[in-house]
Structures are given as C-alpha cells and as structure tokens.
Design a protein around this motif. Sequence first.
Motif, PDB file in Angstrom:
ATOM      1  N   LYS A  96      18.985 -15.647  28.845  1.00 53.79           N
ATOM      2  CA  LYS A  96      19.375 -14.427  28.148  1.00 53.79           C
ATOM      3  C   LYS A  96      20.888 -14.426  27.960  1.00 53.79           C
ATOM      4  CE  LYS A  96      15.472 -11.569  29.611  1.00 53.79           C
ATOM      5  NZ  LYS A  96      15.042 -10.297  30.254  1.00 53.79           N
ATOM      6  N   PRO A  97      21.376 -15.285  27.068  1.00 49.05           N
ATOM      7  CA  PRO A  97      22.826 -15.362  26.854  1.00 49.05           C
ATOM      8  C   PRO A  97      23.333 -14.169  26.049  1.00 49.05           C
ATOM      9  CG  PRO A  97      21.703 -16.766  25.299  1.00 49.05           C
ATOM     10  CD  PRO A  97      20.639 -16.212  26.206  1.00 49.05           C
ATOM     11  N   GLU A  98      24.648 -14.032  25.978  1.00 45.46           N
ATOM     12  CA  GLU A  98      25.244 -13.038  25.094  1.00 45.46           C
ATOM     13  C   GLU A  98      24.886 -13.377  23.649  1.00 45.46           C
ATOM     14  OE1 GLU A  98      26.961 -10.316  25.971  1.00 45.46           O
ATOM     15  OE2 GLU A  98      26.628 -10.798  28.082  1.00 45.46           O
ATOM     16  N   LEU A  99      24.915 -12.358  22.807  1.00 48.02           N
ATOM     17  CA  LEU A  99      24.526 -12.553  21.406  1.00 48.02           C
ATOM     18  C   LEU A  99      25.338 -13.653  20.742  1.00 48.02           C
ATOM     19  CD1 LEU A  99      22.896 -11.681  18.934  1.00 48.02           C
ATOM     20  CD2 LEU A  99      24.643  -9.936  18.493  1.00 48.02           C
ATOM     21  N   THR A 100      26.609 -13.779  21.116  1.00 48.20           N
ATOM     22  CA  THR A 100      27.470 -14.792  20.496  1.00 48.20           C
ATOM     23  C   THR A 100      27.018 -16.212  20.805  1.00 48.20           C
ATOM     24  OG1 THR A 100      28.961 -14.562  22.395  1.00 48.20           O
ATOM     25  CG2 THR A 100      29.520 -13.343  20.385  1.00 48.20           C
ATOM     26  N   HIS A 101      26.159 -16.380  21.812  1.00 49.98           N
ATOM     27  CA  HIS A 101      25.650 -17.701  22.156  1.00 49.98           C
ATOM     28  C   HIS A 101      24.130 -17.776  22.032  1.00 49.98           C
ATOM     29  CE1 HIS A 101      29.639 -17.772  24.066  1.00 49.98           C
ATOM     30  NE2 HIS A 101      29.592 -19.073  23.850  1.00 49.98           N
ATOM     31  N   SER A 102      23.535 -16.765  21.447  1.00 45.88           N
ATOM     32  CA  SER A 102      22.075 -16.708  21.320  1.00 45.88           C
ATOM     33  C   SER A 102      21.629 -17.241  19.969  1.00 45.88           C
ATOM     34  CB  SER A 102      21.606 -15.255  21.473  1.00 45.88           C
ATOM     35  OG  SER A 102      20.245 -15.120  21.116  1.00 45.88           O
ATOM     36  N   ARG A 130      21.825 -15.037  16.730  1.00 47.38           N
ATOM     37  CA  ARG A 130      22.978 -14.904  15.845  1.00 47.38           C
ATOM     38  C   ARG A 130      22.795 -15.673  14.545  1.00 47.38           C
ATOM     39  NH1 ARG A 130      24.238 -19.230  19.101  1.00 47.38           N
ATOM     40  NH2 ARG A 130      25.644 -20.835  18.292  1.00 47.38           N
TER      41      ARG A 130
END
Length: 282
Positions: free
Chosen positions: A202-208, A211
């Motif tokens: 569950k990474p941050e959106l910037t690494h998901s 995006r």
Amino acid sequence: MIISWDNLTSKGIINADHDYVLAWNELMANEYRLFYSSFNAPDTQICVTGIPRFDIYFQKLPENYSISEFRKRYRIGASDKVILFTTSAINHFPNQADIVEHLLEYVSQKQDITVIVRCHAGDHSMFYTKFLQEPDLRIWHPDNTHNSYNISKRIPGLETPLSLAEMLIYCDVCLNVASTIRLEAAVCNKPGISIAYDGNLKPELTHSVQRFYAYSHQVPLNDLGIDHMVFSKNELFSSLDEILYKSSLPAINYTEGIEKFTCHSGPFGVSTSMKYIDQWLN
C-alpha cells in the motif's frame, strides 16, 4: 510516427524537427500540438492514421489460431472460463506477481477456470517460476517462445501479435495494468479489468500503479467506463464474479465509443499510414 499512445505523455521530448507526424487519433494529434507548440517550430503536418497494429483485430485469424487450437495449445478444458492477465514491465509494476497470487486464490474457490499470465517483454519470467506447478495457471513469456527476434530483442516476430489477438479473442475477461491492452480488449469486445492497486503493498499514491491512470492519454478512456477499475483484491474478486457468473446481465458492446481512439472500424491503419508516407516521399 508516434507508435504508442503514451509516447507523448510519459516518454519525454522527441528532439527533432518534424515535417510529418503520424498519430493514432485526434486525441494524440492534439497532445502533440499542445506539448510542442512551446517550441515555435515550423508548421508540421499532423496525419491521423488509426492504429496500424490493431488491424489484426479486424481480420480473421489464421486457421491454426482457432478456438480449438487455442485450447489445445494452452491445455484448457472445453468448458473452462479463461482469465487473461497481461502484465506490465517490471519497472512499471514491480510486485505484480501478487496479482497472480490473488487470481490463484480466486480460482481455488471456483471450478473450471484457467488463468493465462501473458508477460510483458519487459517483465521477468523468474518472478513466476514459483507458480509453474499450479494446475490452473499458464504462463506465456516472449523469452519462452520460438518467435524470431532481432538482435536487440525489441521487435517481436509476427507470431507475437497473433498470439495476443488469439488470447484476447478467446478469453472471457482481460486484466491489465494501465496498458493499451485496455483498448485492445474493447476492440475485441471483451470485458476488461484495470488493476489500480499494488498487490499486497500500500504505497503512497505517487508510487502506486493507480497514478498511471491519471496520465492524459488514459483519462478519456477512463471516462468511457468500458472496463472495471479495481482498487483492492476484494474489488477484483467482485468484478470477476460479475463478469464471469452473472449471465443475466445485458450484453455490452465494448466497441461502442472507442472510435475516437481507433479511428477505424476495419483493418485500415496500415494502409492509411502507407498513404501518408507515400505522400511525404513524393
């Protein structure tokens, strides 16, 4: 010639003066005008060709790509439903083997389903060796086929697009990760599922992977709503249930509305491209 829908939005500047630009559709042509207008380059003739490699979906497959040959080739039972998961390059989605685990968990709860994992050329088959003994799983990777590649292994032989067309035409549902496959499944009138979660992470959106669906080439396709976008394993399972088992649902024509992406409803992408190339050479 802009050969992929994301070349303008995610591949950086094409550093050249262009007399002609061949684009798939008006969406890409407008992106070119938007992104390159700041360079004050001389007027460029932008030609909309359609998608040349999509011609294969508007033509009859060779006899050795019939549904019976397809099931024989991949050892699929006559009554099995087929889930096709087309992976992405490893740098695009490093832990996509998690999605394969989730699919196997789903299949273990059902009967008569075969999963085909079709690996991207930039994906690594080593990540899937732990699944080789799974009876309901088939793994296709270009390194494991007898296709003829050039030295750089970047240009596949003609068998590669044929095998993809075969899988898309004969599968029951196609899973992808922010890929052109979303559009190809629709052209083949197959329901699609777009993976917008990161497996067990569950990474941050910037690494998901989520995006990737915000790129400007993806947004118009998102707006059509022709596929299921799933943000968790539970949503994936629910979408598979709906697609594979709710036969009472009305049939959907997935090809409706995608003409602005394909430009043609027949095998005219190559001939249109050649027409513009001939004009330029002459």
